[in-house]
Motif scaffolding. Structure first.
Motif: not given
Length: 116
Positions: A9-15, A50-56, A62-65, A71-74
């Motif tokens: 749930g920590g800040e990670a990135a922005y666009c 769908r608001g997610w950044i996923s790996d390969e 990462l998720f946006e609000h 998965p469950h969003k913290p």
């Protein structure tokens, strides 16, 4: 501005423009092209959907609000003001992306900032 948070749930990135991803400190991290996420050197990192950044492999990084599915969003932790956007490096030609995996409900073991 779209804000992305990590599995804690920590800040990670922005666009700010729908294409350029910056780490929270303002460092240019990656770009989105046709729902694919690439490092500026052209390496394929993962998917944006769908608001997610996923790996390969489709596991979530990462998720946006208002991300849907996954998965469950913290609970999002208190955030600071993001750093000013630094200069973006030149974009290399995007590499070949693997076939898109099915959407996952699992968190990735990887850390987004380590992929860039």
């Amino acid at each position: 501005m779209i804000e992305f948070f990590d599995r804690q749930g920590g800040e990670a990135a922005y666009c700010h423009d729908g294409h350029s991803l910056y780490l929270w400190n303002g460092r240019a991290a990656a770009f989105i092209h046709d729902d694919k996420v690439y490092a500026y050197d052209g390496r394929f990192i993962g998917w944006a959907d769908r608001g997610w950044i996923s790996d390969e492999h489709g596991a979530c990084l990462l998720f946006e609000h208002d991300a849907v599915g996954g998965p469950h969003k913290p609970a999002r932790q208190a955030k600071t003001t993001p750093g000013p956007r630094r200069t973006k490096p030149a974009r290399a030609e995007p590499g070949q992306a693997p076939p898109r995996p099915a959407a996952s409900t699992a968190w990735s073991d990887r850390v987004f900032s380590d992929l860039i």
